[in-house]
Write a protein that holds these residues in place. Structure first.
Motif, PDB file in Angstrom:
ATOM      1  N   ILE A 131       9.059  -8.791  -1.235  1.00 35.87           N
ATOM      2  CA  ILE A 131       8.151  -8.021  -2.074  1.00 35.87           C
ATOM      3  C   ILE A 131       8.836  -6.734  -2.507  1.00 35.87           C
ATOM      4  O   ILE A 131       9.525  -6.089  -1.720  1.00 35.87           O
ATOM      5  N   SER A 132       8.655  -6.365  -3.765  1.00 36.90           N
ATOM      6  CA  SER A 132       9.227  -5.129  -4.286  1.00 36.90           C
ATOM      7  C   SER A 132       8.464  -3.922  -3.746  1.00 36.90           C
ATOM      8  O   SER A 132       7.392  -4.055  -3.157  1.00 36.90           O
ATOM      9  N   TRP A 133       9.011  -2.709  -3.971  1.00 37.95           N
ATOM     10  CA  TRP A 133       8.368  -1.523  -3.421  1.00 37.95           C
ATOM     11  C   TRP A 133       6.978  -1.315  -4.022  1.00 37.95           C
ATOM     12  O   TRP A 133       6.086  -0.813  -3.354  1.00 37.95           O
ATOM     13  N   SER A 134       6.794  -1.695  -5.268  1.00 34.19           N
ATOM     14  CA  SER A 134       5.486  -1.524  -5.916  1.00 34.19           C
ATOM     15  C   SER A 134       4.517  -2.638  -5.558  1.00 34.19           C
ATOM     16  O   SER A 134       3.311  -2.517  -5.781  1.00 34.19           O
ATOM     17  N   GLY A 135       5.052  -3.740  -5.042  1.00 31.14           N
ATOM     18  CA  GLY A 135       4.205  -4.889  -4.758  1.00 31.14           C
ATOM     19  C   GLY A 135       3.992  -5.804  -5.951  1.00 31.14           C
ATOM     20  O   GLY A 135       3.336  -6.837  -5.830  1.00 31.14           O
ATOM     21  N   SER A 136       4.549  -5.449  -7.097  1.00 34.05           N
ATOM     22  CA  SER A 136       4.302  -6.220  -8.318  1.00 34.05           C
ATOM     23  C   SER A 136       5.156  -7.483  -8.401  1.00 34.05           C
ATOM     24  O   SER A 136       4.833  -8.393  -9.160  1.00 34.05           O
ATOM     25  N   THR A 137       6.247  -7.532  -7.640  1.00 29.97           N
ATOM     26  CA  THR A 137       7.129  -8.694  -7.656  1.00 29.97           C
ATOM     27  C   THR A 137       7.201  -9.297  -6.261  1.00 29.97           C
ATOM     28  O   THR A 137       7.468  -8.589  -5.292  1.00 29.97           O
TER      29      THR A 137
END
Length: 125
Positions: A51-57
């Motif tokens: 998971i990316s830091w933003s949670g978007s990916t």
């Protein structure tokens, strides 16, 4: 470096569910990507989810797609792995990992800098 501590592993019957948690400390949590890997006896450590830091990916291994869900709560410095419809082949030590210098999700072990000590997941048939 990021310090990581996993919890939530255990013994479950096939078809059951478990939720793994990973507590992070040592850096501003929201600035780095996170992932889960697992290692079964006699096998290489393999990618599970990221998971990316933003949670978007998010990314998933084909073997867990549709059954596992990765999530993070930056306010709590936590990462999670919800595991449903567990199978005996999911049995392994599960490791939480962080990319200390990157916010982008990744799928290989060499791209991660910090690792937890692991938590055992055992699925009985």
């Amino acid at each position: 470096q990021v310090q990581l501590v996993e919890s939530g592993g255990g013994l479950v019957q096939a078809g059951g569910s478990l939720r793994l948690s990973c507590a992070a400390s040592g850096r501003t949590f929201s600035r780095y990507a996170m992932g889960w890997f697992r290692q079964a006896p006699g096998k290489e450590r393999e990618f599970v989810a990221a998971i990316s830091w933003s949670g978007s990916t998010t990314y998933y291994a084909d073997s867990v797609k549709g059954r596992f869900t990765i999530a993070r709560d930056n306010a709590k410095n936590m990462q999670y792995l919800q595991m449903n419809s567990l199978k005996p082949e999911d049995t392994a030590i599960y490791y939480c990992a962080a990319r200390d210098l990157s916010s982008m999700a990744a799928t290989t072990t060499r791209e991660y800098d910090s690792w937890g000590q692991g938590t055992q997941v055992t699925v009985s048939s």
